[in-house]
Scaffold this motif. Sequence first.
Motif, short mmCIF file in Angstrom:
data_model
loop_
_atom_site.label_atom_id
_atom_site.label_comp_id
_atom_site.label_asym_id
_atom_site.label_seq_id
_atom_site.Cartn_x
_atom_site.Cartn_y
_atom_site.Cartn_z
N ALA A 168 -2.58 71.42 61.17
CA ALA A 168 -1.63 72.36 60.25
C ALA A 168 -2.52 73.17 59.28
N GLU A 169 -3.51 72.73 58.82
CA GLU A 169 -4.54 73.50 58.18
C GLU A 169 -4.86 74.71 58.50
N GLN A 170 -5.49 74.92 59.91
CA GLN A 170 -5.87 75.67 60.57
C GLN A 170 -4.74 76.93 61.03
N ALA A 171 -3.52 76.39 61.26
CA ALA A 171 -2.56 77.06 61.70
C ALA A 171 -1.96 77.88 60.62
N GLY A 172 -2.13 77.36 59.37
CA GLY A 172 -1.64 77.92 58.20
C GLY A 172 -2.59 78.95 57.61
N ARG A 173 -3.90 79.20 58.35
CA ARG A 173 -4.83 80.29 57.85
C ARG A 173 -4.79 81.46 59.01
N ILE A 174 -5.52 81.05 60.25
CA ILE A 174 -5.27 82.03 61.30
C ILE A 174 -5.42 81.33 62.49
N ASN A 175 -4.50 81.74 63.61
CA ASN A 175 -4.85 81.59 65.09
C ASN A 175 -5.30 82.59 65.88
N ALA A 176 -6.66 82.57 66.05
CA ALA A 176 -7.14 83.71 66.89
C ALA A 176 -7.73 83.40 68.17
N ASN A 177 -8.45 84.23 68.77
CA ASN A 177 -9.03 83.96 70.50
C ASN A 177 -10.57 84.31 69.99
N THR A 178 -10.97 83.68 71.36
CA THR A 178 -12.51 83.80 71.28
C THR A 178 -13.03 84.97 71.24
N ARG A 179 -12.57 86.46 71.39
CA ARG A 179 -13.31 87.44 71.32
C ARG A 179 -13.36 87.75 69.83
N TYR A 180 -13.26 86.98 69.05
CA TYR A 180 -13.55 87.36 67.57
C TYR A 180 -14.61 86.49 67.10
N LEU A 181 -15.57 86.80 66.28
CA LEU A 181 -16.63 85.72 65.68
C LEU A 181 -16.08 84.61 65.05
N GLU A 182 -16.35 83.21 65.43
CA GLU A 182 -15.69 82.37 64.68
C GLU A 182 -16.40 81.18 64.48
N PRO A 183 -17.10 80.89 63.33
CA PRO A 183 -18.13 79.75 63.33
C PRO A 183 -17.65 78.33 63.90
N LYS A 184 -16.21 77.98 63.63
CA LYS A 184 -15.98 76.73 64.13
C LYS A 184 -15.95 76.54 65.42
N LEU A 185 -15.64 77.62 66.31
CA LEU A 185 -16.05 77.39 67.76
C LEU A 185 -17.25 77.10 68.18
N VAL A 186 -18.21 77.74 67.49
CA VAL A 186 -19.59 77.70 67.93
C VAL A 186 -20.06 76.21 67.48
N ASP A 187 -19.67 75.64 66.16
CA ASP A 187 -19.80 74.42 65.79
C ASP A 187 -19.46 73.35 66.63
N TYR A 188 -17.92 73.42 67.19
CA TYR A 188 -17.62 72.36 67.93
C TYR A 188 -18.31 72.48 69.34
N ALA A 189 -18.50 73.52 70.07
CA ALA A 189 -19.05 73.76 71.15
C ALA A 189 -20.46 72.99 71.18
N GLU A 190 -21.26 73.16 70.02
CA GLU A 190 -22.48 72.58 69.82
C GLU A 190 -22.33 70.89 69.85
N ARG A 191 -21.07 70.53 69.04
CA ARG A 191 -21.08 69.11 68.89
C ARG A 191 -20.73 68.75 70.24
N LEU A 192 -19.87 69.34 70.82
CA LEU A 192 -19.35 68.81 72.20
C LEU A 192 -20.36 68.59 73.53
N VAL A 193 -21.16 69.61 73.39
CA VAL A 193 -22.27 69.53 74.48
C VAL A 193 -23.39 68.32 74.11
N ASP A 194 -23.32 68.08 72.76
CA ASP A 194 -24.14 67.09 72.41
C ASP A 194 -24.01 65.83 72.96
N THR A 195 -22.68 65.34 73.39
CA THR A 195 -22.43 64.45 73.73
C THR A 195 -22.53 64.08 75.31
#
Length: 442
Positions: free
Chosen positions: A84-111
Amino acid sequence: MSTDLMPNRYRPGESDLPRRESELIARRDEVLGASYRLQYRRPVHFVRGEGMWLYDPDGRAYLDFYNNVPSLGHCHPEVNAAMAEQAGRINANTRYLEPKLVDYAERLVDTFPSELDRVVFTCTGSESNDLALRIARFASGNEGVIVSSYAYHGTSAAVAAVSPNLGDAVKLSPFVRMVSLPGPAGVPEAQAADFFEAQVRAAIVDLNRRGPGVAALLIDSIFSSDGVWVDPPGFIAGGVAAVREAGGLVIADEVQPGFGRTGAHMWGFERHRIVPDLVTLGKPMGNGFPIGAVVGRKAPMGQFGATSRYSNTFAGNTVGIATADAVLTILQRDQIPQNALAMSQRLRAGLEKIAQQQPGILAIRNAGLFFGVDIGSEGTAATVRRSMALDVVNAMRDDGVLISTTGANEDSLKVRPPLVCQAEHVDLFLAAMERALVKVAG
């Protein structure tokens, strides 16, 4: 083998229903496509979920031991808050720079094992498997796909064509080959690895002789649709090696066994001590929010991405990433896989005790909190075993506990509760199971 595509379903006239549900079913039938099915002989009608429980309009609670999608339980407040918090700010796609996308990708592949260090996001497990097949076919230069004999890998045209579980009306690709599993074939565990490897090598020979070659071995590491044939750990390794020798890639479909469901490991393939080339994710990744991924080795992902375009507007969107990030945080912080392992041990011990005291349980198989429980007795006809399994499922539904069936004959109970279940939930389930077996036996 069953020809009914969903044996555990509602059939008009089979049971009496309250007017409220009858009228709702009639409305569904007037507007929804004919491919939809309602589960159970008496369909369930839910208006709310919380943790391990689902509630009907009258406030009756049902214990959920079936739904693996909300792996952290229904309506997890922390996951919902992140969404809900993210939906209340912005919902955008991967063609825009977005730190959380990279943060999560790094965390995921670390598993994952270090060899698997690239990720592409999707919306569903079907889309993940579809993309993985595209990558494997591009990287290998071949077309052939090897799957287990009752596998299910999704609903897109490409993956339906490699999913024998969907029934005879869904035509398999001429480039697919099915292999038998040692468990359903009655092969002793000591011979399981050799049997599986021989099946895979025979499929490779046929694909090479007929021209398609081998692009991929696509497997769900707990073979859930085949009946949850999980043992012995490592029995798939020879088949994996054979595919790689033939120039193919290994795709681990982790939509069902992934994200800690097996308890001892984050990913189901780890039980078999292999490292695949591509791993597909879906359902539990967002605890119900539609997000999936393909995680893979750099080389095939790079080969594909250099010349092939893949992107879609919704895959990897910011709301999905925020939701998935919350799920991963909770899994790790609250030691959810460890809980799954402990609860699976309690559940297995309880089922084994019931099997000793009650007729009707032929075998129990599990990897963590994913169980296949064969119903019937030695020498019982397949049609009778199937009928008994469905009777048990529906008796438990009437008792307020949800499970279903699996396997080629649909005579195995499919038990896969949310990973947050506790001892009291396990004990409630076991009591309901015992009551259902007594009722069906008697």
